[in-house]
Every structure is written in C-alpha cells, then in structure tokens.
Design an enzyme around this catalytic site. Structure first.
Site, PDB file in Angstrom:
ATOM      1  N   CYS A   1       6.340   9.724   4.141  1.00 20.26           N
ATOM      2  CA  CYS A   1       7.246  10.878   4.094  1.00 20.26           C
ATOM      3  C   CYS A   1       8.513  10.678   4.928  1.00 20.26           C
ATOM      4  CB  CYS A   1       6.515  12.130   4.559  1.00 20.26           C
ATOM      5  SG  CYS A   1       5.036  12.427   3.592  1.00 20.26           S
TER       6      CYS A   1
ATOM      7  N   HIS B   1      10.865  18.479  10.136  1.00 19.88           N
ATOM      8  CA  HIS B   1       9.984  18.046   9.048  1.00 19.88           C
ATOM      9  C   HIS B   1       9.210  19.269   8.549  1.00 19.88           C
ATOM     10  CE1 HIS B   1       7.800  15.238   6.636  1.00 19.88           C
ATOM     11  NE2 HIS B   1       6.658  15.403   7.254  1.00 19.88           N
TER      12      HIS B   1
ATOM     13  N   HIS C   1       7.493  19.974  -0.287  1.00 22.00           N
ATOM     14  CA  HIS C   1       7.510  18.688   0.424  1.00 22.00           C
ATOM     15  C   HIS C   1       7.757  17.572  -0.602  1.00 22.00           C
ATOM     16  CE1 HIS C   1       6.730  15.364   2.882  1.00 22.00           C
ATOM     17  NE2 HIS C   1       5.679  15.783   3.563  1.00 22.00           N
TER      18      HIS C   1
END
Lengths: 336, 595
Positions: free
Chosen positions: B136, B268, B302
C-alpha cells in the site's frame, strides 16, 4: 523546408488555423442557452479551415504540374478531413441532450458528403503512396525514430495555445503515440494492415439500414425509432421498420482491396441515400474495436440517432487522418 | 549547497470518484464519496459488499489475472495520458522520460514489470521503466524514486504514481484478515475496518528550473520523501508508530522542513484498529498534536498501491482551491485519534505552505512525501562515496533443507511460516552482513535499510492461497498465504529477522531487478543523511509456470564507511527501455554511468 515550418503546418492544419478553437475549448460545459452561440463559433472555425491556405507557404513557387496537382488535391482533402474532425470531435463532447438540437443535426446531415470524401480520400491517399514515398518514409524514421512524435509534439503545443480541450488533446496524444510507434516499426505493414481492414469491414458492414437495425437492437429502445419520421427516411434510409434481411455474405478482402469505394452489399444504390456516409457507421467502430463503446454512446444519444455515428466517425477519422497527417508531414520534413 | 527543487507539473487520475481531475474535484468539493456496492464481481459470500470502484464502462465481470492486468494497465494509461497532457510534456523526447509505477498487485497481475512495460509503450515512454511494489506504500514510494532519478540526472521528466485493481482474491484476502468494514470506512472514527478500492494516479515530476524554462505548469514542489521499515509484523504496523515516525522524520529532513512548517497531513488512515492509532502516535511524536489530519480513504476507499498518489493528488487539488479535504463519515472519535480530523462533510478552507502525505503497508514498509506550495530550495548533503563491504550468493542446495543456513546465522529465526523466497532472501542478507562483519544493534538498525529486487512474489505462497480457495471456498481463503502475495513480503520478513529498519523498497524490472535495486540504493545512500548502510538483495523462487528460470538469492552491503576490505562502487547507470538506432546524447549528469 525548415522543420519548424513543417510542425507549424501540422499545427495550423490540425486546428484549422483559426484560433476559434478557444471558443470551443470546453464543449461539455455548453449550456442550452449557449448552444446557438457555440454553433456559430463552430461555423466560424469551419469556415476558417475552408479559407486557409495550408500548402502554398511551404511549396516552391515554381511547381511542376504534377506537384501542383498533388498539392491541390492534398489541400482539398486536408480541409475536408480537418473540417470533419473538428465537427465530429467537437460535437462528440457536447452534453448528450444537445445532440438532438436541430442545429447540430443539420450540421451533421450537411457534412455527410464531406465525411465520406475525407474518409475514403484518406484511405486512398495512404494506398497511393508510391514505393519511393514509402522507402523515404522508412528511411526518415530510421534516421530519426522520433520524427513522427516531433511532428505531433508541435501540433500539440499549438493545440494548447489555441485552447483546444484537454480531452481532445489527451486523445490526440494517445493516438499519436500508437500511430507513431506502429509507423516506426513498419510503415508498409501499418498502411497495408489499415487499408486492408478498412476495405474488408466496409464491404462487410456497409448498409445504413443494417447500422440502424444494429443500433436499435443493441439499444433496445424505442427512442431511436421515435426519432424516425413515419416513412422511415429520416436519416436517408427507406426501409422503414421492416424486418432485417439476412446478413450479407462475407466478402473476401482480396476482392475489394484496391477498389476505390467498395459498394455495400445489402443495399441498392437508390436505397442508400445521396451519399455513402452510412458505411462509416459500422466501419469505424469495428475497425477500431469500438463497437461496444459506440453502442453505449448510441444509447446515451439515442434520441438524436447520431450517437454511434459521432463516435465511430470521430474515431476512424482520428486514426486515418492522423496517420496521413504524420506521414505527410514526415515526407514534407524530409523534403519530399 | 542547494539541491535542485523538483516541480510537480502535471497530474492525472482515475479513481472511485471519477475519471479525470475535473470529475474528481467536483465530487471532492461536494463531499460525495465514491464507495458503493461492488458490481464487478460477486461479494455474496462475504460479510461486506462495498468498494470504491472506478466507474469505467467495460470493466464488469473480471475473473482472471489476464483481465485484471488489462484493467490495471487501462487505468494507468488513462491517468498517465492525462498527467502528461496537463503537464504539456513534449512528445518527442521519450528516452528522457521515465516511468515509475507503484502497484501492490503481486501474483494477481503476472509479471509486474511486463504490465509496466505495456503502460510505458502505450504512453510512448522509452526511458527507464521501474515498478515499485511495497504494497500500500507503493505509489508514494514511487514518487520518491522518481525524485531520485531526477536528482541523479537519469531522466528529465518522470511520470511517477501507481495503479491497482480490486479483484476477488484481494477482497477475499482482506476479508480473511478481518480488516474490512461492514459500512463505509470511517478513519479515526468509531466503526472499525477499511473499504477497498482501486484506481490509478500519476504525477509528472521535473527539475523546477527546466520546467520553468519550458513553460510547464507549476502545481507544487515535491520537497522531500522518506522511507522506513517497521521490522515488526507481516500486516500490523509497529504499535508505537516508530516506523511511521522514522519515515516522517526522514521526509522532513529531506525537505529541510521543521515540524512547525507542516500545515496539513493526509494520513494513511485506513480505518483499521491497528493502523490508525499507530499512525496518530507517529504524527504526534514528530509533528505534535495540533496539525490537522484527515484521511481521503473516506472518499476513495483504500486504493491499495495507488492509494498514496491518489491521496496526494486529492490534496493537491484541494490545495489549488485553498482548501483541505475532510474525513467523511466521521461520527465519534476513537480514543487514539487526531485532535483535528477535519470531521465535516465539505472541504475546509485552509491555506498551507507545506503538507505531508504518508502511507504504510504490509511487510512493514512506510513511505511519506512532502509537498510545498512554492518552489522550495532543498539543502543538499554532500555526496558521499559508496563502498561494498559484504557480498553473498545463495543457490538452494539439495543437500541442505531450506532454512538450515538461516538457522545457523540466526538461531532464533522461526522458519515455519516462511515461504522459500523469504528464507532465501533472509539467508543471503544474513550472509552478506556476516561477510561485512556487521552485527546490527540500536541506532545502527534504524540507519541500515534494505532495497530488494525480485520478479515475482513467492509462487509457493500463491499456490497455497489458491489451494485454500479451491478447498475451502473464496470466503475462507488463507489469510497467512495472502499476506505473502505482495512483492515485498520477503523483504518484510528479512527486515524483521535482521532488524533492518532503515529505508526500504522492493522493485522489479524483470531479470535486471537486483542490479537496479543496487543502483537505486547507491543513488539514495550517496545523497541522503538518514542511512549509513543499505543492504541490496535479489531473490527469485522456482516457478512451475516458468520452468526455464532458476532460483536463488544474492546480496550486497553498501556502506558509506570505508576500510581495507571494502570496494568502491564508482559508477552506475539506468538504461532506457528500448534502443533507438541513434543513441541520444548523454546529459551532463550521466557522466558517471557506464553500466
């Protein structure tokens, strides 16, 4: 000829040399009340293309008869193609509801002949490149593999200056990248592949009525039919709502390759309307693998009946026109 | 000494909010998220059905790796084209344009480097093509690598960003890990869990003076970036946030900023129970607790490897309008959460000079970037000479079972749940460190990083994951196997076993991955003050699908300290992707490179 002049030529040619493109920079944001003004701007841009002199500046004053004839033909074809590209590319970006506007439809109807000339003229021009032209093209690209992209980079710079929409410029960039990449590998192969495919598909899917039926079947909507007058001739066809005939037989590409304008097999000339514009309806989409997308757009603009038309014409003219533009400019750049 | 500032001159994106920046900003400004019921594949067997899917026609019904890859390439090409066009990048010098693509896709996508090559070809890019895969954190990491390429004169324009597609296997993996939220994800707020998404985003980076000379648009300055490894767990962040804090400090140091200069943080903020508190601790430790912090995942979901760049693009769009983005759906704060999460339903007017964006990933990889509204001259550390102090190579032997070598070097290593790639990589690195005579402890661990080149995630883990799906159904896919499907899984294990907590990245370019890792490590180490050593390693595992390829691992220890046994690493180069018939003239900065 100076290479910079060649780039300028490309830019001027692509944009119609008008500067009017600034007014057309964001067609998707045109509101209903602005549509008439927008169409006037479009007419202005189209007129400036017609009045432009693209080749004279760059050709020697003393031209041989052969060169003069070639330049005249090239200029006429360039103008038709650019007008078609400008019209289709710009209208394609309009909000779908505006496509039903009478002014839009009228301009499309009146331009159909020019679309055909542009389409088949471009294809023909590609085919008529002599072995010497092709050899020089290959040599030029071998000498400078980025020549095609340099040409198009100049065009893009000018496009930005004139305020051409980001969407159109992004598309130009994508098409240029693909075309130049293929051209660099083998101009001969690309030209042969493209023109062969054009003839094959045109011969197989040439009918306007067939295109109408295909669009209607895919759309599954009564809207398309509602847009037709009772006699079913609104867009040039005369078959009304009769059941579709069996599909035309497959045509061997070798039978049609090299012929100037392959005749559609499922419609007699008198039933095809005044021009052969209908060939583009399916040709463009299938040649570029865009049928599904064009049907999608057709759905969105079913009430106008021009959705499929706009998209496929824009796509095919974009590719063919671009290919010819790049090749032509490269040949000019190397002094051909 | 001043380093050349790096300008962001263009951006392009496709994400759950739409295709193209205009569409995306319209949604952001209106406070509308892009999260909805997933229609592309069936989620019937799962407890949640939401995702942030790109509204692109023709992407419904994907069910195999090939199609997933085609969609991923499509997203990347769309975003890349928009970015290049917006930046007015000339089309005629493609060999000086580099592509750095971050993606978390591992085995789902086949050869990652091949997908990147397809993107480069479609965009007409012929310079270096690098694929960064640190799960990620991939796209944020890619921005940093792009910055380094420009700094080192390896390219004149870098298209850096990332792309990822949400496919059933990834959805199943996150579901198996218990990380998915039943509702829309609500970072820092009550309601735990994340919502997965997809998309692609790219920034065009250029050296600011050259960009100005050619009249390129100026959006912002990429003023710094930082990387770090947690060295803690395969999926959970280090709970104290120490790893994220190192990345943030490294970014501030690289950008020459003080904590007080930062006006906004795009976190994040996945919404999970483990991530959000750890991240907030890190932010508090480095920047204090008064800085506004929000998570764009409440808008986009996400987007995995593309998350970082998409979130940065959203931040840039908001900055352009004198605003910062809120955390949508915020109801009640969690105990460990930001004092000011910008909990509202529309962007907040706020003008800031500098902002940070941070991402954390599986394998314990962290990355952060700093952007500045104006051109920010950066303080340059003097370039340091690089030496090789240790080497190793390892080819699995039939005489010795896998892991025995590792056990000899690290007796406490538990190899039971490790795949062959992780074991081989860790063994090779341990041997190289041993060869260098290094035993890392204390601060030395934080100043020693790991750059890994590899081709694929472990085929054994991929097979294990697939077998679990075949035998138990996709809703009961193996969570442990899933965590090993990211390309940086092996480097995460090595970081943990060997205590390498400095800068980390994992990349692939196919057969040359290991060498490229060495080059990027040398560029990083030469000019940065946040690391003294970088371990470079390459690993590949036997793959039944590619029987002609062998397997093994190798490692180098690069250091800035010389002694009688070190060897100077004098030159390096990054080759362009293809060769034209006429070589392009070398730029002045390329003088050192000779292959």
């Amino acid at each position: 000829m100076d290479r910079r002049d060649v780039l300028k030529l490309g830019a001027v040619a692509t944009l119609g040399g008008s500067g009017c493109a600034g007014l057309l920079s964001n067609p998707s944001a045109v509101g209903a009340s602005e549509l008439d003004g927008f169409l006037s701007s479009l007419d202005g841009a189209m007129a400036s293309i017609s009045g432009g002199q693209f080749f004279d500046t760059f050709l020697p004053a003393q031209k041989s008869p052969a060169l003069a004839a070639r330049a005249e033909h090239g200029e006429a074809l360039a103008k038709k193609t650019l007008r078609s590209l400008l019209l289709v590319g710009t209208l394609q970006e309009l909000p779908p509801e505006h496509l039903a506007h009478e002014g839009v439809q009228q301009r499309l109807r009146e331009s159909m002949g020019e679309f055909d000339d542009a389409m088949f003229g471009m294809t023909s021009m590609l085919e008529q490149l002599s072995p010497t032209d092709r050899a020089e093209l290959s040599a030029a690209l071998k000498e400078d593999p980025q020549l095609g992209m340099k040409v198009m980079s100049g065009v893009d710079e000018q496009a930005a200056t004139f305020g051409v929409s980001l969407k159109q410029r992004t598309r130009l960039r994508a098409l240029s990248t693909q075309a130049c990449s293929r051209l660099r590998q083998s101009p001969d192969l690309l030209i042969a592949e493209y023109t062969g495919k054009m003839h094959k598909v045109a011969a197989r899917h040439g009918g306007r009525s067939e295109a109408q039926r295909a669009a209607a079947a895919s759309i599954g909507s009564a809207l398309l039919w509602q847009s037709q007058p009772p006699d079913g001739e609104a867009v040039g066809g005369s078959e009304g709502l009769t059941p579709p005939p069996p599909p035309p037989p497959q045509t061997d590409v070798n039978e049609t390759r090299g012929s100037a304008l392959p005749a559609p097999q499922d419609a007699a000339p008198e039933r095809r309307g005044p021009r052969a514009s209908h060939v583009l309806l399916t040709t463009g989409g299938i040649a570029l693998g865009l049928t599904a997308v064009s049907v999608g757009l057709g759905f969105a603009t079913a009430s106008s009946g021009f959705g499929v038309f706009l998209f496929t014409l824009g796509a095919i003219l974009g590719v063919t026109g671009l290919l010819v533009l790049i090749i032509g400019l490269i040949l000019l750049a190397v002094g051909k | 000494m001043i380093r050349t500032p790096i300008a962001i001159t263009g951006q392009g994106a496709v994400c759950a909010l739409g295709i193209g920046l205009d569409a995306i900003w319209a949604e952001l400004a209106a406070g509308r998220d892009g999260i909805g019921v997933i229609e592309r594949f069936s989620t019937q067997r799962f407890g949640t059905h939401l995702g942030g899917m790109v509204p692109l026609p023709g992407t419904v019904g994907i069910d195999d790796a090939l199609t997933t890859r085609a969609i991923c390439v499509k997203y990347a090409v769309l975003a890349g084209q928009e970015a290049l066009t917006r930046a007015e990048v000339p089309m005629h010098a493609p060999r000086r344009i580099a592509l750095v693509l971050g993606t978390s896709m591992g085995s789902h996508l086949g050869g990652l480097h091949e997908a990147s090559a397809e993107v480069a070809a479609a965009l007409g890019i012929e310079g270096p093509v690098i694929t960064i895969s640190t799960a990620c954190a991939s796209s944020t990491n890619a921005l940093g690598v792009g910055r380094d390429l420009l700094d080192d004169g390896r390219a004149d324009v870098v298209l850096a960003g990332g792309a990822d597609v949400l496919c059933p296997e990834i959805f199943a993996g996150f579901h198996a890990l218990g990380l998915l939220s039943a509702g829309k994800c609500t970072p820092f707020s009550e309601g735990l869990g994340t919502t997965l998404g997809e998309g692609a985003g790219f920034l065009v980076l250029e050296r600011a003076p050259e960009a100005k000379t050619r009249g390129a648009p100026f959006l912002a300055c990429l003023s710094g970036y930082g990387l770090s490894a947690d060295g803690y767990h395969a999926t959970s962040p280090e709970p104290t946030g120490a790893g994220v804090a190192r990345a943030l400090r490294s970014t501030l140091d690289d950008a020459g900023l003080a904590a007080a200069d930062v006006g906004y943080v795009n976190a994040h903020g996945t919404g999970t129970a483990a991530n959000d508190p750890a991240e907030w601790r890190a932010i508090t430790e480095v920047l204090g607790d008064q800085v506004p912090v929000s998570s764009t995942k409440s808008y986009l979901a996400h987007a995995q490897g593309a998350a970082g760049v998409l979130e940065l693009i959203c931040t840039l769009l908001a900055m352009e309008h004198g605003q910062v983005l809120p955390t949508l759906h915020f109801t009640k704060p969690r105990r460990q959460g930001p004092v000011d999460p910008i909990a509202q339903d529309r962007p907040r007017p706020l003008v800031f000079a500098h902002a940070l964006s941070t991402n954390s990933a599986f394998g314990g990889a962290n990355a952060a970037v700093a952007i500045s509204r104006a051109v920010t001259p950066r303080r340059a550390s003097p370039k340091r000479p690089i030496f090789i102090s240790g080497v190793s190579s390892l080819v699995p032997s039939k005489e010795e079972s896998r892991g025995e070598g590792l056990k000899r070097l690290i007796p406490t290593a538990d190899t039971r749940n490790l795949d062959p790639s992780s074991i081989d990589l860790s063994t090779a690195i341990a041997q190289a460190l041993h060869d260098a005579g290094l035993t890392l402890s204390g601060v030395a661990r934080e100043r020693t990083g790991l750059f890994v080149g590899t081709t694929n995630a472990s085929p054994a883990s991929w097979e294990e994951f697939r077998a679990s799906v075949r035998e138990r159904g996709i809703e009961r896919a193996s969570a442990p196997a899933f965590t090993r499907l990211v390309l940086n899984a092996a480097s995460g294990v090595a970081s943990r076993l060997l205590g390498l907590r400095g800068p980390t990245t994992t990349l692939t370019t196919g057969a040359g991955s290991g060498l490229l890792a060495a080059v990027l490590a040398a560029i990083y180490l030469e000019s940065r003050a946040d690391a003294d050593r970088l371990v470079v390693a390459a690993v590949d595992e036997l793959d039944a699908q590619r029987p002609t390829q062998g397997e093994g691992a190798a490692s180098l220890v690069l250091t800035t300290f010389a002694n009688e046994s070190t060897i100077r690493l004098a030159r390096w180069a990054v080759a362009a992707r293809t060769h034209s018939t006429k070589p392009s003239p070398p730029s002045p900065q390329q003088g050192r490179g000779s292959g």
